[in-house]
Design a protein around this motif. Structure first.
Motif, PDB file in Angstrom:
ATOM      1  N   GLY A  10     -17.015 -22.875 -14.240  1.00 33.81           N
ATOM      2  CA  GLY A  10     -17.756 -24.050 -13.749  1.00 33.81           C
ATOM      3  C   GLY A  10     -19.226 -23.688 -13.598  1.00 33.81           C
ATOM      4  O   GLY A  10     -19.853 -23.153 -14.516  1.00 33.81           O
ATOM      5  N   SER A  11     -19.783 -23.929 -12.412  1.00 30.70           N
ATOM      6  CA  SER A  11     -21.210 -23.656 -12.189  1.00 30.70           C
ATOM      7  C   SER A  11     -21.448 -22.267 -11.589  1.00 30.70           C
ATOM      8  O   SER A  11     -22.571 -21.900 -11.285  1.00 30.70           O
ATOM      9  CB  SER A  11     -21.794 -24.717 -11.250  1.00 30.70           C
ATOM     10  N   VAL A  12     -20.348 -21.529 -11.393  1.00 32.49           N
ATOM     11  CA  VAL A  12     -20.491 -20.176 -10.821  1.00 32.49           C
ATOM     12  C   VAL A  12     -20.379 -19.132 -11.935  1.00 32.49           C
ATOM     13  O   VAL A  12     -19.468 -19.179 -12.762  1.00 32.49           O
ATOM     14  CB  VAL A  12     -19.397 -19.913  -9.759  1.00 32.49           C
ATOM     15  N   GLY A  13     -21.317 -18.188 -11.921  1.00 33.10           N
ATOM     16  CA  GLY A  13     -21.277 -17.099 -12.897  1.00 33.10           C
ATOM     17  C   GLY A  13     -20.772 -15.819 -12.254  1.00 33.10           C
ATOM     18  O   GLY A  13     -21.120 -15.532 -11.107  1.00 33.10           O
ATOM     19  N   ASN A  14     -19.945 -15.094 -12.971  1.00 28.24           N
ATOM     20  CA  ASN A  14     -19.460 -13.794 -12.490  1.00 28.24           C
ATOM     21  C   ASN A  14     -20.121 -12.685 -13.295  1.00 28.24           C
ATOM     22  O   ASN A  14     -20.123 -12.731 -14.526  1.00 28.24           O
ATOM     23  CB  ASN A  14     -17.944 -13.659 -12.668  1.00 28.24           C
ATOM     24  N   ILE A  15     -20.683 -11.718 -12.602  1.00 28.42           N
ATOM     25  CA  ILE A  15     -21.207 -10.524 -13.283  1.00 28.42           C
ATOM     26  C   ILE A  15     -20.344  -9.338 -12.859  1.00 28.42           C
ATOM     27  O   ILE A  15     -20.245  -9.023 -11.668  1.00 28.42           O
ATOM     28  CB  ILE A  15     -22.684 -10.253 -12.916  1.00 28.42           C
ATOM     29  N   ILE A  16     -19.676  -8.728 -13.836  1.00 27.51           N
ATOM     30  CA  ILE A  16     -18.904  -7.505 -13.580  1.00 27.51           C
ATOM     31  C   ILE A  16     -19.836  -6.331 -13.838  1.00 27.51           C
ATOM     32  O   ILE A  16     -20.337  -6.155 -14.950  1.00 27.51           O
ATOM     33  CB  ILE A  16     -17.674  -7.392 -14.518  1.00 27.51           C
ATOM     34  N   ASP A  36     -20.310 -12.851  -7.665  1.00 25.99           N
ATOM     35  CA  ASP A  36     -20.170 -14.279  -7.964  1.00 25.99           C
ATOM     36  C   ASP A  36     -21.479 -14.950  -7.596  1.00 25.99           C
ATOM     37  O   ASP A  36     -21.874 -14.964  -6.418  1.00 25.99           O
ATOM     38  CB  ASP A  36     -19.018 -14.896  -7.157  1.00 25.99           C
ATOM     39  N   ILE A  37     -22.178 -15.470  -8.610  1.00 27.40           N
ATOM     40  CA  ILE A  37     -23.534 -16.000  -8.412  1.00 27.40           C
ATOM     41  C   ILE A  37     -23.554 -17.505  -8.669  1.00 27.40           C
ATOM     42  O   ILE A  37     -23.202 -17.956  -9.774  1.00 27.40           O
ATOM     43  CB  ILE A  37     -24.536 -15.283  -9.351  1.00 27.40           C
ATOM     44  N   PRO A  38     -23.953 -18.315  -7.668  1.00 28.53           N
ATOM     45  CA  PRO A  38     -24.005 -19.764  -7.879  1.00 28.53           C
ATOM     46  C   PRO A  38     -25.166 -20.145  -8.813  1.00 28.53           C
ATOM     47  O   PRO A  38     -26.278 -19.658  -8.640  1.00 28.53           O
ATOM     48  CB  PRO A  38     -24.237 -20.319  -6.464  1.00 28.53           C
ATOM     49  N   GLY A  39     -24.865 -20.955  -9.811  1.00 32.17           N
ATOM     50  CA  GLY A  39     -25.911 -21.395 -10.745  1.00 32.17           C
ATOM     51  C   GLY A  39     -25.944 -20.565 -12.004  1.00 32.17           C
ATOM     52  O   GLY A  39     -26.066 -19.344 -11.947  1.00 32.17           O
ATOM     53  N   MET A  40     -25.841 -21.259 -13.145  1.00 35.32           N
ATOM     54  CA  MET A  40     -25.782 -20.553 -14.433  1.00 35.32           C
ATOM     55  C   MET A  40     -27.099 -19.850 -14.758  1.00 35.32           C
ATOM     56  O   MET A  40     -27.115 -18.714 -15.221  1.00 35.32           O
ATOM     57  CB  MET A  40     -25.415 -21.544 -15.533  1.00 35.32           C
TER      58      MET A  40
END
Length: 549
Positions: free
Chosen positions: A64-70, A82-86
């Motif tokens: 959705g609108s949340v981006g995950n950075i591993i 977990d970062i809100p906003g693309m």
């Protein structure tokens, strides 16, 4: 270049951090020139301070609108943000990628780090070659310190001072340097005071297909032999690899030109093979879904334990030649900066009890790795998670530390330091606020002015409050040579490195604390016993009737 140019979004609120064995934290993510920081206003939550240089690779995912950075780290930790906003997520990801792959050494954090502790002992001056040589002089007068390489022109990867036979002058050394790979002429690595035998290390001889000869080289290594004694050349390559090296101008010592030396070939792998092995091992350890058969087969396929066995076997051979055969040894592979150093340093741990103390081990790392020219800058540029194609990366130093851990596990009372010390060295070799592991040789460290511009790791480690955590409570000084078993069933997976982020160490930590408590309690009881014995002896002295049957 300004760091600000690489930071597209310096701060994001509402970021959720997932870490192994720690509660999820929501807070503010900040990017600085050297750190990724996540802080929270929640009570009792530990801030995350992660050096960009510790980041091996990142992966991006969107839900959705949340981006995950591993974020996959060089110390084998994996965390998720977990970062809100693309847009914010993409900006943070590209900034991390840019900041974690800076090429310029002088932009790295050790040049900007200012210690928050008082430097009691300057680690840059703790293990100077002249001080080490004084110990050698107290045992023998057959060696001297040569300044032939004081400006790094004879051998770019050697330090300015090297120990060589007293009978060999500097002009001879210059000629020998032209006959050895990278100018790495044979130098003293270790003197065995029990019988006066020595271990030397070098680069391969440049014999080539024509069988080139260098009489000065023969004179130099023969100068280390006692009358009527033979020596051993331990070549860390198979005979086939050594033969192939001739076509590229390299080679090995022919028995015709070195009749007093017996050559033994041992197979220790290099570069890409080792890096591939580490990647496979970490992959096997990271997947929790394996069946027993699959896990064991992946562990075997990594060949990591095979490499450990090969290195330890060769080090035991070198130690055996010196201690039991009473023979001197010359160790080399191709360059003399990787497998050679693994063998010479492990042989010293087997032979020399001083190397099993905390300060002695630091001195060994300085002499046989940092001063001896192991290219840390290249070998530790990537760890197990990097997506870029390996160039000169290889876990050579990590394999050495793993071998030391295997010996420590087999002789748990013979080492003054504990496993935490070895893990700490692994972490700092790959990413550190200290300058100790920067550069690839003494010339690099001199050019970068590291002693003047950075803090030494040893300055921090050797403070009493740090030593307390790194000292082995079971230690009892053991002056004997220790012979580790290299049988397959004796070699275990180093869980403290490869499984520490995959499963909780809570039970092991509790067991360790209980062991320390028991040891302390035992010491108290022993002191009471000694005190009571003294009191009894005093009473017997004061009242002769007590001695009457």
């Amino acid at each position: 270049m300004e760091f600000a140019e690489l930071i597209k979004t310096p701060r994001v609120d509402g970021v959720v951090l997932h870490r192994p064995f720690m509660p999820t934290v929501e807070g503010t993510l900040c990017l600085t020139g050297h750190h990724l920081i996540l802080s929270s206003r929640q009570d009792n939550t530990e801030e995350l301070w992660l050096l960009h240089s510790n980041i091996d690779s990142i992966e991006k995912r969107f839900v959705g609108s949340v981006g995950n950075i591993i974020v996959k780290c060089k110390d084998l930790r994996v965390i998720q943000l977990d970062i809100p906003g693309m847009d914010e997520c993409l900006n943070i990801a590209s900034s991390i990628e840019a900041l974690s792959t800076l090429d310029s050494v002088s932009l790295m954090y050790p040049f900007f780090y200012r210690p928050m502790f008082e430097v009691i002992e300057d680690g840059w001056n703790s293990f100077l070659p002249r001080d080490a040589f004084k110990d050698l002089e107290s045992m023998t007068d057959e060696w001297r310190l040569s300044e032939v390489n004081k400006d790094f022109t004879v051998c770019s990867s050697y330090p300015p001072l090297v120990a060589v036979p007293k009978s060999i002058d500097d002009d001879t050394l210059r000629k020998v340097a032209t006959f050895r790979h990278g100018g790495r002429f044979p130098v003293l690595s270790y003197y065995h005071k029990k019988n006066g035998m020595v271990m030397m290390r070098a680069g391969q001889p440049l014999t080539g297909t024509n069988g080139r000869r260098c009489k000065e080289d023969e004179k130099l290594i023969n100068a280390t032999l006692r009358p009527g004694k033979r020596g051993y050349v331990i070549d860390t390559r198979t005979i086939n690899v050594a033969q192939q090296a001739k076509a590229r101008g390299g080679g090995f010592e022919s028995e015709g030109n070195y009749p007093q030396w017996r050559r033994i070939h041992k197979a220790i792998e290099r570069y890409n093979v080792l890096q591939e092995s580490l990647i496979k091992l970490v992959e096997a350890c990271s997947d929790q879904s394996h069946s027993m058969d699959r896990w064991l087969s992946k562990l075997e396929a990594s060949n990591w334990q095979t490499h450990i066995k090969e290195i330890l076997t060769t080090a035991c051979l070198a130690a055996q030649c010196i201690d039991r055969e009473g023979a001197s040894v010359l160790v080399h592979g191709t360059e003399g900066t990787d497998s050679t150093l693994q063998v010479t340093s492990l042989a010293q741990i087997i032979l020399d009890p001083a190397c099993r103390t905390i300060k002695g081990f630091q001195s060994l790392v300085e002499r046989e790795w940092l001063q001896a020219g192991h290219p840390f800058q290249q070998r530790c540029a990537q760890s197990a998670y990097s997506n870029s194609k390996p160039r000169q990366e290889a876990p050579v130093f990590l394999l050495f530390l793993d071998c030391v851990w295997q010996i420590l596990r087999q002789f748990p009372c013979s080492f003054e330091f504990n496993e935490s010390f070895l893990v700490l060295l692994f972490e700092h070799a790959y990413a550190s606020q200290f300058g100790t592991f920067l550069g690839s040789c003494a010339a690099d460290r001199a050019r970068l002015s590291l002693p003047e511009k950075t803090v030494s790791l040893w300055s921090w480690v050797n403070r009493p409050q740090e030593l307390e955590h790194l000292t082995n409570p079971l230690y009892e000084a053991n002056s004997l040579v220790i012979w580790p078993s290299v049988a397959p069933q004796s070699l275990l997976l180093w869980e403290g490195v490869f499984l520490r982020w995959n499963r909780s160490s809570k039970c092991l930590d509790e067991a360790y604390d209980e062991m320390v408590h028991i040891i302390e309690y035992n010491k108290e009881l022993q002191n009471k016993v000694n005190s009571l014995r003294r009191q009894l002896a005093q009473l017997e002295t004061d009242d002769p009737l007590l001695n009457t049957p």
